[in-house]
Design an enzyme around this catalytic site. Structure first.
Site, short mmCIF file in Angstrom:
data_model
loop_
_atom_site.label_atom_id
_atom_site.label_comp_id
_atom_site.label_asym_id
_atom_site.label_seq_id
_atom_site.Cartn_x
_atom_site.Cartn_y
_atom_site.Cartn_z
N ARG A 184 87.19 20.96 46.37
CA ARG A 184 86.50 21.45 45.19
C ARG A 184 85.12 21.96 45.62
NH1 ARG A 184 83.34 18.67 40.76
NH2 ARG A 184 83.02 20.49 39.46
N HIS B 75 77.84 25.72 38.94
CA HIS B 75 77.40 24.36 39.25
C HIS B 75 75.87 24.39 39.39
CE1 HIS B 75 78.65 20.33 41.22
NE2 HIS B 75 77.33 20.30 41.14
N GLU C 274 79.52 19.70 34.83
CA GLU C 274 78.50 18.83 34.23
C GLU C 274 77.44 19.64 33.48
OE1 GLU C 274 76.83 16.00 36.93
OE2 GLU C 274 78.75 15.49 37.81
N ASN D 177 84.06 13.65 35.88
CA ASN D 177 83.18 13.12 36.92
C ASN D 177 82.74 11.74 36.48
OD1 ASN D 177 83.46 15.54 38.15
ND2 ASN D 177 81.29 16.12 38.11
N TYR E 109 80.85 8.12 37.67
CA TYR E 109 80.05 7.39 38.65
C TYR E 109 79.83 5.93 38.26
CZ TYR E 109 79.35 11.61 41.31
OH TYR E 109 79.58 12.70 42.10
N GLU F 74 84.98 14.24 40.45
CA GLU F 74 83.92 13.68 41.31
C GLU F 74 83.85 12.19 41.10
OE1 GLU F 74 79.86 15.10 41.00
OE2 GLU F 74 80.56 17.18 40.95
O1 IFM Z 1 75.33 15.76 43.56
C1 IFM Z 1 75.74 15.61 42.25
C2 IFM Z 1 76.65 16.76 41.85
O2 IFM Z 1 76.04 17.98 42.02
C3 IFM Z 1 77.03 16.64 40.40
N1 IFM Z 1 77.56 15.33 40.11
C4 IFM Z 1 76.81 14.18 40.59
C5 IFM Z 1 76.51 14.33 42.04
C6 IFM Z 1 75.76 13.09 42.56
O3 IFM Z 1 74.58 12.91 41.89
#
Ligand code: IFM
Length: 447
Positions: A76, A120, A165, A295, A297, A352
């Site tokens: 990606r 992006h 995002e 995405n 985290y 992500e």
């Molecule tokens: O580095 C970033 C990415 O550009 C977008 N998502 C989160 C990642 C980590 O912070």
């Protein structure tokens, strides 16, 4: 127990143009908002600049070889608008087209499926000075750009993402710590509305091309907030605000349910921040998509007392050191929410997921990234659980192939499976690279 994933599971890694390519002023590329923003003193940690980054513009073959070695099935990456159309709307840069043609051809030669994002975060600066996403003309500007991408790479990219995002555009206009560095929430809300129109029109354009094998979707990050103390009204109000008004709800509601949520509508009205919404806009935004990119985290727990304490310490000039607490398991609940609250029944890719390590002089410590392995393993376990619950997840992309330019964090935050030596630009595999390669080879892991 064996966490077995399907044989055709799309194991991947993710990066983005502004974070890895470098070559900022080469071969006709124009400046992006991040090139300009990063030059403003104090904006980026350590004064770091994205101008060289990982130099992947020149080293993409080496990077693809790293992927090949790991058995990565899909890559990606993102296109840089200012490399393709340096001033955003004018001449197409043949060198930009050539670069991405070569990149995609090299991926294909190595059997790696391209998953490409149109945007992006790196708007051509020439468009920012005309109002950027706040100017409704962005819809035409973006569609022209999207058309150029589809003309040149349409069938060669299997998975197309319009935006990564979109919240970054909000952060950059409302809070100022991302490019372009504005602090105007009302303007930020207009930007988001226009951005979602860009997305919708780009999907319509994509459909009109009738590409046989390509699919299109969008990537929205979900940091779901939960009240730390159940039943505590203050904690609950904070979590609702973070989710619906300042988080994923800003996007998921209009993209998948149509229109802004009641909470957001009420909030924007009260604050006199309702964007200009023309007739038909909400239908344009709510397009049928082929897949959704999540995405993920972390899941976050809000405690009003802790937040107050933190604010007081900050106001007094102190530094409140939050130790990050990871709630990897939240991905399962988030996936359920996507289906149950937002009606997302199209295939989902985790586009992500990854863990940050702080930079430091002890390279061996960074290379021995057990913490990342533990974190990713926990995420995959919860993801596996969601798949067992019947949620259709088709792939997982680890952020990131290599340490790179982490926006306002500069080079101080390392997310890579490979250590980037920013002096020599050498890439060194971390322990997690070998671990992830084995997970891919086995389509899972045992525990
Ligand atoms: O580095 C970033 C990415 O550009 C977008 N998502 C989160 C990642 C980590 O912070």
């Amino acid at each position: 127990m064996k966490y077995q994933f399907p044989k055709d599971f799309m194991w991947g890694v993710a990066t983005a143009a502004a974070q890895i390519e470098g070559a900022a002023f080469e071969d006709g590329r124009g400046p992006s908002i991040w090139d300009v923003f990063s030059r403003i003193p104090g904006k980026i940690h350590g004064g770091d600049l994205p101008e060289v980054a990982c130099d992947s513009y020149h080293r993409y073959e080496e990077d693809i070889a790293l992927m090949k070695k790991m058995g990565i099935r899909s890559y990606r990456f993102s296109f840089s608008w200012s490399r393709i159309i340096p001033d955003g709307t004018g001449e197409i840069n043949p060198e930009g087209i050539r670069y991405y043609k070569n990149l995609i051809a090299c991926l294909k030669k190595n059997g790696i499926v391209p998953n490409a994002t149109m945007y992006h975060w790196d708007l051509p600066y020439a468009l920012q000075i005309q109002g950027g996403f706040g100017n409704r003309n962005i819809v035409q500007w973006f569609c022209r750009y999207a058309g150029v991408l589809l003309d040149n790479f349409g069938e060669d990219v299997d998975l197309w993402v319009t935006f990564n995002e979109p919240i970054a555009v909000y952060v950059g206009h409302a809070y100022g710590f991302f490019a372009p560095g504005l602090k105007d929430e009302k303007y930020a809300r207009q930007c988001l509305h226009n951005l979602m129109l860009c997305h919708g029109e780009a999907v319509k354009l994509f459909r009109s091309r009738k590409l046989a094998n390509a699919k299109i979707g969008i990537v929205v990050d979900v940091w779901k907030h939960y009240p730390a103390r159940e039943g505590n009204e203050e904690d609950e109000a904070i979590a609702t605000f973070q989710n619906e008004i300042a988080g994923y709800g800003m996007f998921l509601h209009p993209l998948f349910l149509g229109g802004y949520s009641d909470e957001l509508t009420r909030y924007m009205k009260e604050k006199d921040m309702t964007p200009e919404i023309r007739e038909g806009d909400m239908d344009v935004i709510c397009q049928k998509l082929d897949f959704y990119g999540l995405n993920f985290y972390n899941g976050l727990y809000d405690n009003a007392d802790e937040i107050r304490k933190r604010e007081e310490i900050r106001k007094a000039g102190g530094n409140y050191q939050d130790r990050p607490v990871y709630h990897e398991e939240a991905i399962r609940d988030v996936l359920h929410m996507l289906v149950e609250k937002y009606g997302i029944t199209i295939p989902i890719y985790v586009t992500e997921n990854g863990l940050m390590q702080e930079d430091g002089p002890d390279v061996e410590k960074i290379l021995n990234d057990e913490e990342r392995i533990r974190y990713v393993r926990n995420v995959l376990k919860a993801l596996h659980g969601a798949m067992e619950d019947g949620i259709c997840v088709k792939g997982y992309y680890l952020w990131s192939l290599l340490d790179n330019f982490e926006w306002s964090g500069g080079y101080s935050m390392r997310y890579g499976l490979h250590y980037t030596n920013y002096k020599t630009l050498e890439r060194v595999p971390k322990k997690s690279a070998g671990w992830y390669a084995q997970v891919i080879a086995d389509d899972g892991f045992e525990e």
